[in-house]
Scaffold this active site. Structure first.
Site, PDB file in Angstrom:
ATOM      1  N   TRP A  41       0.826  -1.215   0.000  1.00 30.44           N
ATOM      2  CA  TRP A  41       0.000   0.000   0.000  1.00 30.44           C
ATOM      3  C   TRP A  41       0.853   1.255   0.000  1.00 30.44           C
ATOM      4  O   TRP A  41       0.511   2.245  -0.652  1.00 30.44           O
ATOM      5  CB  TRP A  41      -0.993  -0.031   1.171  1.00 30.44           C
ATOM      6  CG  TRP A  41      -1.957  -1.154   0.986  1.00 30.44           C
ATOM      7  CD1 TRP A  41      -1.936  -2.367   1.604  1.00 30.44           C
ATOM      8  CD2 TRP A  41      -3.048  -1.198   0.044  1.00 30.44           C
ATOM      9  NE1 TRP A  41      -2.950  -3.155   1.116  1.00 30.44           N
ATOM     10  CE2 TRP A  41      -3.643  -2.472   0.170  1.00 30.44           C
ATOM     11  CE3 TRP A  41      -3.579  -0.292  -0.877  1.00 30.44           C
ATOM     12  CZ2 TRP A  41      -4.744  -2.854  -0.604  1.00 30.44           C
ATOM     13  CZ3 TRP A  41      -4.664  -0.671  -1.639  1.00 30.44           C
ATOM     14  CH2 TRP A  41      -5.238  -1.934  -1.496  1.00 30.44           C
ATOM     15  N   ASP A 110      -0.530   6.934   6.933  1.00 36.34           N
ATOM     16  CA  ASP A 110      -1.637   6.053   6.547  1.00 36.34           C
ATOM     17  C   ASP A 110      -1.754   4.982   7.633  1.00 36.34           C
ATOM     18  O   ASP A 110      -0.875   4.127   7.756  1.00 36.34           O
ATOM     19  CB  ASP A 110      -1.330   5.416   5.187  1.00 36.34           C
ATOM     20  CG  ASP A 110      -2.322   4.308   4.826  1.00 36.34           C
ATOM     21  OD1 ASP A 110      -3.345   4.147   5.520  1.00 36.34           O
ATOM     22  OD2 ASP A 110      -2.065   3.612   3.807  1.00 36.34           O
ATOM     23  N   LYS A 134     -11.126  -1.704   8.261  1.00 33.12           N
ATOM     24  CA  LYS A 134     -10.466  -2.645   9.171  1.00 33.12           C
ATOM     25  C   LYS A 134     -11.009  -2.492  10.587  1.00 33.12           C
ATOM     26  O   LYS A 134     -11.703  -3.372  11.068  1.00 33.12           O
ATOM     27  CB  LYS A 134      -8.953  -2.428   9.166  1.00 33.12           C
ATOM     28  CG  LYS A 134      -8.197  -3.238   8.146  1.00 33.12           C
ATOM     29  CD  LYS A 134      -8.464  -2.859   6.745  1.00 33.12           C
ATOM     30  CE  LYS A 134      -7.535  -3.614   5.810  1.00 33.12           C
ATOM     31  NZ  LYS A 134      -7.534  -3.042   4.488  1.00 33.12           N
TER      32      LYS A 134
HETATM   33  N1  PMP Z   1      -3.647   1.584   3.021  1.00 28.79           N
HETATM   34  C1  PMP Z   1      -3.582   0.428   3.700  1.00 28.79           C
HETATM   35  C2  PMP Z   1      -2.516   0.272   4.746  1.00 28.79           C
HETATM   36  C3  PMP Z   1      -4.499  -0.597   3.429  1.00 28.79           C
HETATM   37  O1  PMP Z   1      -4.423  -1.749   4.095  1.00 28.79           O
HETATM   38  C4  PMP Z   1      -5.497  -0.385   2.451  1.00 28.79           C
HETATM   39  C5  PMP Z   1      -6.557  -1.413   2.148  1.00 28.79           C
HETATM   40  N2  PMP Z   1      -6.318  -2.697   2.362  1.00 28.79           N
HETATM   41  C6  PMP Z   1      -5.504   0.819   1.753  1.00 28.79           C
HETATM   42  C7  PMP Z   1      -4.583   1.784   2.063  1.00 28.79           C
HETATM   43  C8  PMP Z   1      -6.522   1.087   0.673  1.00 28.79           C
HETATM   44  O2  PMP Z   1      -7.767   1.284   1.269  1.00 28.79           O
HETATM   45  P1  PMP Z   1      -9.113   1.509   0.435  1.00 28.79           P
HETATM   46  O3  PMP Z   1      -9.506   0.190  -0.089  1.00 28.79           O
HETATM   47  O4  PMP Z   1     -10.049   2.047   1.491  1.00 28.79           O
HETATM   48  O5  PMP Z   1      -8.833   2.496  -0.623  1.00 28.79           O
END
Ligand code: PMP
Length: 299
Positions: A41, A110, A134
């Site tokens: 990510w 993040d 989450k």
């Molecule tokens: N950052 C992290 C650390 C994640 O785990 C995730 C999703 N698994 C995201 C960003 C992306 O999130 P979203 O699907 O809400 O765009």
């Protein structure tokens, strides 16, 4: 623990939209932002930032297969960077920053896969965001925390939905907000308070993850953790078995015992147990005893 100097926003589009909004608002075209590439990510957030300005990859985790988060001696910061971005818990590889990294520029984090899973030193940061799905509520909304003095430095000549200043002026009601998701977050926040707050969440998560890490560490090498010990996540426990064939058999047999969703992300392979706030301790105990029994049969 957030004071009046923080702006609290609910914005649609999940954390991925935040990957773009942060640089859109805070990275000038001729500026540079520091990013730590600590996982799948974090890597994606870098690609998004490159649409708007220069990115200095201050730590390149692809070199160590994302098996740890960097200490300060591994981070190459840019002097005068617009900001410094990191991901506090790396969902796919199962690493986390036990301590917040040192940075000379405004810190943006993040926290999608561990928000409210432990107490956090909010005030070391200028911006913190998390996709909800989450630990917070249904997917689609992101919780965005912005230090007001930092937010004021953001661009205002942007389309409204991408402009923090506008969201903030409208109290997160710039257009019809995702009401159900926000309502559910409120319910979850109340639940967290009732359970004893973030200290209690961390106590539980630390215990839960230790149950599985112990099963890895006492397996005589049958299970290998993907993360180095000092970087181990309390939310995502990742490990592998001696062969891919055994990984697959483990996933299959665990599913037959009603332990589903254990297959690791395709980029990491192996096994991943995601044990967010809502996941009970009994589930971790159940997995650990299955791991012992499986190793005894196949080791
Ligand atoms: N950052 C992290 C650390 C994640 O785990 C995730 C999703 N698994 C995201 C960003 C992306 O999130 P979203 O699907 O809400 O765009």
């Amino acid at each position: 623990g957030l004071g009046d100097d923080w702006e609290i926003l609910f914005i649609q589009g999940g954390a991925t939209t935040q990957f773009a909004m942060m640089p859109m608002n805070f990275l000038p075209a001729d500026g540079t932002a520091d990013y730590l590439d600590t996982g799948v990510w974090a890597h994606k957030s870098i690609a998004e930032a490159r649409h708007f300005g220069n990115v200095n990859v201050a730590f390149d985790g692809t070199q160590c297969n994302y098996d740890h988060v960097p200490g300060s001696d591994e981070i190459n910061q840019t002097e005068g960077a617009a900001y410094f971005h990191y991901c506090s818990n790396n969902t796919v590889f199962g690493t986390r920053f036990e301590n917040i990294p040192d940075s000379d520029s405004p810190l943006i984090c993040d926290t999608s896969s561990e928000m409210f899973g432990r107490p956090f030193d909010w005030d070391r940061h200028c911006a913190i965001y998390a996709g909800a799905q989450k630990n917070l509520g249904p997917s689609g909304v992101a919780l965005v925390l912005l230090k007001k003095d930092f937010a004021e430095q953001g661009r205002t000549d942007l389309p409204s939905m991408f402009c923090y200043a506008r969201h903030s002026k409208a109290g997160s009601r710039l257009n019809t907000p995702p009401t159900f998701g926000i309502y559910m977050m409120g319910q979850v926040f109340n639940w967290i308070h009732e359970q004893g707050g973030l200290t209690e969440m961390e106590r539980r998560n630390s215990e839960k993850s230790s149950i599985i890490y112990d099963a890895i560490d006492t397996s005589g090498g049958f299970y290998t953790g993907l993360a180095q010990e000092s970087s181990r996540s309390h939310m995502n426990v990742s490990f592998r078995l001696p062969t891919e064939e055994l990984d697959d058999r483990f996933v299959e047999e665990a599913a037959a015992e009603k332990m589903d969703g254990l297959k690791g992300h395709r980029d990491a392979g192996g096994i991943r147990a995601s044990i967010y706030n809502a996941f009970p301790r009994e589930g971790c105990e159940c997995l650990a005893s299955f791991m012992k029994e499986f190793a005894a049969r196949n080791g």
